[in-house]
Design a protein around this motif. Structure first.
Motif, PDB file in Angstrom:
ATOM      1  N   PHE A 198       0.886  -1.594   0.136  1.00  0.00           N
ATOM      2  CA  PHE A 198      -0.276   0.001   0.154  1.00  0.00           C
ATOM      3  C   PHE A 198       0.689   1.264   0.329  1.00  0.00           C
ATOM      4  N   ALA A 199       1.859   1.395   1.070  1.00  0.00           N
ATOM      5  CA  ALA A 199       2.767   2.760   0.843  1.00  0.00           C
ATOM      6  C   ALA A 199       3.492   2.914  -0.768  1.00  0.00           C
ATOM      7  N   GLN A 200       4.001   1.547  -1.124  1.00  0.00           N
ATOM      8  CA  GLN A 200       4.910   1.783  -2.480  1.00  0.00           C
ATOM      9  C   GLN A 200       3.693   2.177  -3.017  1.00  0.00           C
ATOM     10  N   SER A 201       2.797   1.334  -3.164  1.00  0.00           N
ATOM     11  CA  SER A 201       1.513   1.947  -4.642  1.00  0.00           C
ATOM     12  C   SER A 201       1.803   4.145  -4.387  1.00  0.00           C
ATOM     13  N   LEU A 202       1.971   4.249  -3.229  1.00  0.00           N
ATOM     14  CA  LEU A 202       1.504   5.519  -2.655  1.00  0.00           C
ATOM     15  C   LEU A 202       2.839   6.612  -2.579  1.00  0.00           C
ATOM     16  N   MET A 203       3.878   6.027  -3.100  1.00  0.00           N
ATOM     17  CA  MET A 203       5.358   6.808  -2.553  1.00  0.00           C
ATOM     18  C   MET A 203       5.274   7.409  -3.888  1.00  0.00           C
ATOM     19  N   PHE A 204       4.977   6.792  -5.175  1.00  0.00           N
ATOM     20  CA  PHE A 204       4.814   7.758  -6.154  1.00  0.00           C
ATOM     21  C   PHE A 204       4.273   8.736  -7.044  1.00  0.00           C
ATOM     22  N   LEU A 205       3.720   9.449  -6.161  1.00  0.00           N
ATOM     23  CA  LEU A 205       2.534   9.878  -5.814  1.00  0.00           C
ATOM     24  C   LEU A 205       2.829  11.724  -5.791  1.00  0.00           C
ATOM     25  N   ASN A 227      11.995   7.989   2.748  1.00  0.00           N
ATOM     26  CA  ASN A 227      11.549   7.029   3.992  1.00  0.00           C
ATOM     27  C   ASN A 227      11.785   7.436   5.515  1.00  0.00           C
ATOM     28  N   THR A 228      11.282   8.747   4.947  1.00  0.00           N
ATOM     29  CA  THR A 228      10.923   8.795   6.343  1.00  0.00           C
ATOM     30  C   THR A 228       9.182   8.592   6.568  1.00  0.00           C
ATOM     31  N   THR A 229       8.851   9.344   5.530  1.00  0.00           N
ATOM     32  CA  THR A 229       7.015   9.242   5.061  1.00  0.00           C
ATOM     33  C   THR A 229       6.865   7.976   4.199  1.00  0.00           C
ATOM     34  N   PHE A 230       8.114   7.453   4.244  1.00  0.00           N
ATOM     35  CA  PHE A 230       8.082   5.509   3.600  1.00  0.00           C
ATOM     36  C   PHE A 230       7.374   5.023   4.735  1.00  0.00           C
ATOM     37  N   ALA A 231       8.515   4.880   5.485  1.00  0.00           N
ATOM     38  CA  ALA A 231       7.988   4.727   6.932  1.00  0.00           C
ATOM     39  C   ALA A 231       7.242   4.789   8.359  1.00  0.00           C
ATOM     40  N   THR A 232       6.546   6.253   8.060  1.00  0.00           N
ATOM     41  CA  THR A 232       5.597   6.677   8.003  1.00  0.00           C
ATOM     42  C   THR A 232       3.878   5.785   7.845  1.00  0.00           C
ATOM     43  N   LEU A 233       4.306   5.516   6.230  1.00  0.00           N
ATOM     44  CA  LEU A 233       2.721   5.314   5.804  1.00  0.00           C
ATOM     45  C   LEU A 233       2.397   3.548   6.300  1.00  0.00           C
ATOM     46  N   PRO A 279       4.968  -2.774  18.276  1.00  0.00           N
ATOM     47  CA  PRO A 279       6.953  -3.176  17.431  1.00  0.00           C
ATOM     48  C   PRO A 279       6.798  -3.710  16.238  1.00  0.00           C
ATOM     49  N   SER A 280       5.441  -4.200  15.784  1.00  0.00           N
ATOM     50  CA  SER A 280       5.139  -5.026  14.428  1.00  0.00           C
ATOM     51  C   SER A 280       5.638  -4.461  13.442  1.00  0.00           C
ATOM     52  N   ALA A 281       4.804  -3.245  13.624  1.00  0.00           N
ATOM     53  CA  ALA A 281       5.261  -1.621  12.576  1.00  0.00           C
ATOM     54  C   ALA A 281       5.651  -1.362  12.760  1.00  0.00           C
ATOM     55  N   ILE A 282       6.675  -1.256  13.491  1.00  0.00           N
ATOM     56  CA  ILE A 282       8.037  -0.209  13.208  1.00  0.00           C
ATOM     57  C   ILE A 282       8.880  -1.222  13.170  1.00  0.00           C
ATOM     58  N   PHE A 283       9.136  -2.662  13.410  1.00  0.00           N
ATOM     59  CA  PHE A 283      10.150  -3.534  12.783  1.00  0.00           C
ATOM     60  C   PHE A 283       9.872  -3.292  11.435  1.00  0.00           C
ATOM     61  N   LEU A 284       8.382  -3.632  10.750  1.00  0.00           N
ATOM     62  CA  LEU A 284       8.072  -3.846   9.472  1.00  0.00           C
ATOM     63  C   LEU A 284       8.768  -1.874   9.009  1.00  0.00           C
ATOM     64  N   ALA A 285       8.493  -1.273   9.371  1.00  0.00           N
ATOM     65  CA  ALA A 285       8.698   0.099   8.707  1.00  0.00           C
ATOM     66  C   ALA A 285      10.895   0.234   8.434  1.00  0.00           C
ATOM     67  N   VAL A 286      11.337  -0.517   9.853  1.00  0.00           N
ATOM     68  CA  VAL A 286      13.129  -0.431   9.817  1.00  0.00           C
ATOM     69  C   VAL A 286      13.363  -1.457   9.164  1.00  0.00           C
ATOM     70  N   ILE A 287      12.671  -2.491   8.172  1.00  0.00           N
ATOM     71  CA  ILE A 287      13.443  -3.531   7.338  1.00  0.00           C
ATOM     72  C   ILE A 287      12.650  -2.273   5.936  1.00  0.00           C
ATOM     73  N   ALA A 288      11.901  -2.074   6.269  1.00  0.00           N
ATOM     74  CA  ALA A 288      11.248  -1.221   4.234  1.00  0.00           C
ATOM     75  C   ALA A 288      12.676  -0.288   3.975  1.00  0.00           C
ATOM     76  N   VAL A 289      13.421   0.599   5.537  1.00  0.00           N
ATOM     77  CA  VAL A 289      13.907   1.634   5.083  1.00  0.00           C
ATOM     78  C   VAL A 289      15.751   1.033   5.054  1.00  0.00           C
ATOM     79  N   LEU A 290      15.958  -0.012   5.024  1.00  0.00           N
ATOM     80  CA  LEU A 290      17.062  -1.515   5.565  1.00  0.00           C
ATOM     81  C   LEU A 290      17.573  -0.765   3.756  1.00  0.00           C
TER      82      LEU A 290
END
Length: 444
Positions: A274-281, A312-318, A370-381
């Motif tokens: 979902f977040a990746q689909s919106l990041m190009f906007l 990455n800040t916007t991506f992690a927040t989304l 914690p799941s959302a935070i860990f998911l966001a950390v993995i996403a910006v690695l």
């Protein structure tokens, strides 16, 4: 190794499972073939020369997700992304619009109507995205026919390609193994992995650093596997009813014990998608005003670079927001509490009804954060990996969308295969008569 060979043998001995695997492989082969078919009216040599040089990092990242179809300007250049965007819109409408809320409660008929609306919306989104894609991603001088004819025909072909990809995904889900939409994204990602590894080996002569990279990748993969499979067990007890001789209920006593398995990452890979689909906007919209606004230029530059702090800040927040959102729409504590009450079940120390619903909601909040935070950390690695001089082609596999999608889809597929193997094992026991106490009872 022996167990692995035995499992493969058991898989191909089950006709239904074997057919589903072949169906899946066939559909995926068609999808990969379509990603190499160039849009008519383009010079193949110019497109091929530009394919390995995306205009910005975000385009290259999207190209990785789409298995190279994006930069090759193929008929599947947009892939399944417009369908994902349409799904996001429909789910958001389901949270705010009463009509969609009613459809969600109508069972199978409502689900069919929602699917139909999603398909129509996919076509509308694809028409808009294909126009923007042709205006920004076709290499200069590559069009060898009339510009007007090329753009009209290409919009139609790109829309048809996305609809066909959507159909392939649905067919994989119905007749194959795994979630078809996620499977199409995964196969596009994996197709780029061998070339990325070879490029990393060619560009890095330090063998020790390559070993360190592999070790880091291993631990990241293990972390993603743990996140994907982790559950929080909520204990449940079933009250056993005691009936007196006269048929009157006398009392209840504690019966069977069980538990509710709440997944720590209940949203799975969907927040990333979902977040990746919106990041190009942001970069797309800002590009329209780049000539008149310095702020628009800054937004376009930063959101076109997936290693930038703003991106990455916007991506992690989304991702964090979508994790809560998707968990909220997939798990309904009120319904779970009602189901427990109807089945004479309760959570020890918690009153049935509203108190149980509140207790489950509290647990979900605790495990989702914690799941959302860990998911966001993995996403910006991947951004950090590229800062550590990992090549841009391999960096997405150090975490982020690529790795999470691959691990999630592979684990889901393995679970489905295990279910077929387990079901076949039970069927074999029933047919062989190894289940003791089984009797044939004639029904008059």
């Amino acid at each position: 190794m022996k167990k692995f060979i035995t499992t493969l043998r058991d898989i191909f001995q089950i006709k239904e499972l074997r057919d589903r695997i072949f169906y899946t492989l066939g559909f995926l082969a068609v999808f990969r073939l379509g990603s190499f078919i160039l849009l008519p009216g383009l010079d193949p040599e110019i497109v091929s020369a530009a394919a390995g040089n995306p205009s910005n990092d975000l385009m290259g990242f999207l190209d990785t997700l789409l298995g190279g179809a994006f930069s090759r300007v193929s008929i599947f250049a947009l892939g399944i992304m417009p369908y994902i965007s349409a799904s996001i819109v429909v789910q958001l409408l389901g949270m705010a619009v009463p009509y969609f809320q009613r459809l969600q409660k109508e069972g199978e008929s409502g689900r069919k109507k929602i699917n139909q609306i999603t398909r129509v919306l996919t076509i509308a989104i694809t028409l808009a995205q294909s126009s923007a894609y042709l205006a920004t991603s076709v290499p200069e001088g590559a069009v060898i026919v009339s510009q007007q004819f090329f753009y009209v025909s290409s919009v139609i072909l790109l829309t048809a390609g996305t609809v066909f990809c959507m159909w392939l995904g649905e067919r994989i889900t119905d007749k194959g193994i795994g979630n078809g939409i996620s499977m199409l994204i995964m196969i596009g990602i994996i197709s780029a992995l061998p070339a990325a590894i070879m490029q990393e080996i060619d560009s890095n002569s330090n063998a020790l650093w390559l070993v360190i990279e592999l070790i880091m990748m291993f631990f990241v993969i293990m972390g993603v596997v743990l996140l994907t499979t982790a559950i929080r067990k909520v204990p449940v007890q079933y009250a056993k009813q005691i009936v007196g001789a006269g048929g009157k209920k006398k009392s209840f006593k504690t019966g069977q014990r069980s538990y509710i398995p709440l997944k720590v990452n209940a949203a799975n890979v969907m927040p990333i998608i979902f977040a990746q689909s919106l990041m190009f906007l942001p970069s797309l919209i800002a590009g329209l005003f780049a000539e008149t606004s310095d702020t628009a230029v800054w937004i376009a530059n930063n959101f076109s670079d997936y290693t930038s702090v703003a991106y990455n800040t916007t991506f992690a927040t989304l991702i964090i927001l979508f994790t809560y959102f998707y968990t909220a729409i997939t798990i309904n504590p009120d319904q779970m509490a009602d189901d427990l009450k109807r089945n004479n079940a309760f959570i020890p120390g918690v009153k049935p009804g509203e108190a149980t619903s509140h207790y489950i909601s509290l647990i979900l909040d605790k495990i989702t954060l914690p799941s959302a935070i860990f998911l966001a950390v993995i996403a910006v690695l991947p951004a950090f990996a590229q800062y550590a001089n990992v090549t841009a082609s391999l960096a997405p596999f150090f975490g982020g969308t690529s790795l999470i999608i691959m691990v999630g889809v592979i684990l889901d597929t393995i679970q489905q295969i295990d279910s077929y193997l387990l079901m076949n094992s039970y069927d074999g026991m029933m047919q062989s008569g190894n289940v003791k106490g089984r009797q044939n009872v004639a029904i008059a």
